[in-house]
Scaffold this active site. Sequence first.
Site, PDB file in Angstrom:
ATOM      1  N   GLU A 242       0.814  -1.215   0.000  1.00  0.00           N
ATOM      2  CA  GLU A 242       0.000   0.000   0.000  1.00  0.00           C
ATOM      3  C   GLU A 242       0.850   1.269   0.000  1.00  0.00           C
ATOM      4  OE1 GLU A 242      -3.319   0.424  -0.359  1.00  0.00           O
ATOM      5  OE2 GLU A 242      -3.339  -1.730  -0.786  1.00  0.00           O
ATOM      6  N   GLY A 243       2.057   1.189   0.542  1.00  0.00           N
ATOM      7  CA  GLY A 243       2.948   2.339   0.480  1.00  0.00           C
ATOM      8  C   GLY A 243       3.321   2.672  -0.950  1.00  0.00           C
ATOM      9  N   HIS A 244       3.647   1.646  -1.727  1.00  0.00           N
ATOM     10  CA  HIS A 244       3.933   1.867  -3.147  1.00  0.00           C
ATOM     11  C   HIS A 244       2.685   2.377  -3.874  1.00  0.00           C
ATOM     12  CE1 HIS A 244       7.012  -1.337  -2.170  1.00  0.00           C
ATOM     13  NE2 HIS A 244       7.772  -0.395  -2.708  1.00  0.00           N
TER      14      HIS A 244
ATOM     15  N   GLN B 187      23.120  -2.950  -3.964  1.00  0.00           N
ATOM     16  CA  GLN B 187      22.866  -2.366  -2.650  1.00  0.00           C
ATOM     17  C   GLN B 187      22.686  -3.411  -1.558  1.00  0.00           C
ATOM     18  OE1 GLN B 187      19.328  -0.383  -4.385  1.00  0.00           O
ATOM     19  NE2 GLN B 187      18.327  -0.779  -2.427  1.00  0.00           N
TER      20      GLN B 187
ATOM     21  N   GLY C 163       9.560   7.269  -1.112  1.00  0.00           N
ATOM     22  CA  GLY C 163       8.870   7.290   0.164  1.00  0.00           C
ATOM     23  C   GLY C 163       9.703   7.914   1.271  1.00  0.00           C
TER      24      GLY C 163
ATOM     25  N   ASP D  40      12.125   5.803   3.820  1.00  0.00           N
ATOM     26  CA  ASP D  40      13.568   5.711   3.590  1.00  0.00           C
ATOM     27  C   ASP D  40      14.129   7.128   3.547  1.00  0.00           C
ATOM     28  OD1 ASP D  40      13.964   2.729   3.097  1.00  0.00           O
ATOM     29  OD2 ASP D  40      12.375   3.201   1.682  1.00  0.00           O
TER      30      ASP D  40
ATOM     31  N   GLN E 182      17.776   7.699   2.347  1.00  0.00           N
ATOM     32  CA  GLN E 182      17.819   7.475   0.904  1.00  0.00           C
ATOM     33  C   GLN E 182      17.279   8.693   0.169  1.00  0.00           C
ATOM     34  OE1 GLN E 182      16.438   3.720  -1.256  1.00  0.00           O
ATOM     35  NE2 GLN E 182      14.624   4.995  -1.463  1.00  0.00           N
TER      36      GLN E 182
ATOM     37  N   SER F 206       8.311  -4.141   2.348  1.00  0.00           N
ATOM     38  CA  SER F 206       8.255  -5.457   1.704  1.00  0.00           C
ATOM     39  C   SER F 206       8.828  -6.538   2.604  1.00  0.00           C
ATOM     40  CB  SER F 206       9.024  -5.409   0.377  1.00  0.00           C
ATOM     41  OG  SER F 206       8.450  -4.455  -0.500  1.00  0.00           O
ATOM     42  N   ARG F 207       9.671  -6.153   3.561  1.00  0.00           N
ATOM     43  CA  ARG F 207      10.282  -7.132   4.458  1.00  0.00           C
ATOM     44  C   ARG F 207       9.367  -7.527   5.615  1.00  0.00           C
ATOM     45  NH1 ARG F 207      15.160  -4.084   2.961  1.00  0.00           N
ATOM     46  NH2 ARG F 207      16.729  -5.535   2.158  1.00  0.00           N
TER      47      ARG F 207
END
EC number: 6.3.2.1
Length: 284
Positions: free
Chosen positions: A34-36, A60, A146, A149, A152, A185-186
């Site tokens: 849902e974040g994506h 990475q 997002g 991160d 990032q 995702s983790r």
Amino acid sequence: MTPVIARTREELADVRSQVTGTLALVPTMGALHEGHRSLIRQARNSADAVAVSIFVNPLQFAPGEDFDRYPRTFPADVEMCAAEGADLVFAPSPDVMYPDEPQVTIKSGPMGEVVEGAARPGHFDGMLTVVLKLLNLVRPDVAIFGQKDAQQLAMIRRMVADLNVPVTIAAGPTVREPDGLALSSRNRYLSVEERRTALALSRALHAGADAAAEGRDAVIAAATAVLDPAKAADPPLDLDYLVLVDPSTFAASTGDGPAVLAVAGRVGATHLIDNVPLHLGKEH
């Protein structure tokens, strides 16, 4: 409408040449959640066309990290992209992104050696290298990342500024599950017991943010009071860091004003990160 899927540079160039108006890119490693979805929606509101890249970037991941077991759910990812109106999915293989062993790569510099970079040496070098390659290949007008991160995001903004990359970088807010855990995702790696321990990360951030008006020491103390019991839980939280940093540089925050409270730790074999923006001291 099902988005066009491009897997090679040639297919991507052909589709890109047909885009009229502005293009927004949402770079991902797949296993979309849902974040994506919220980032794709933001992209749809930011440009005339939307591209989503799906690529699990080997550069990475350090040896021993979860590159091989990182979730890959491509059919479901394409369905989500279609549901949110994405026009293009760029899903290259490693051979397409790295046809030869890379000799010239991006060095993340001092910003990439602190906080998450200290916990995962070399991670940000690989991340910045692939993001620059994606920006060069897709040539979007805007790219959306997002806020979860946060380091990032800050480093991509700095790279784009330092290297004069002609793209606007936009941020999407962190999306959380009903229990407060930041979507990742983790998260699917976590057992029920591990997830219970992992919830201390978001609770610590909220406790710290609630103390922001009282200053730096109060923020750290409030967050630590939540994290310490989790470190002794079963299963335990193996804390990597809890830091207050400048949002733009990720250097330690030393005065009042905007800051990011960032936390990371491992529960079982799963590495999790989270953060919350806040304002240290009383706002005038």
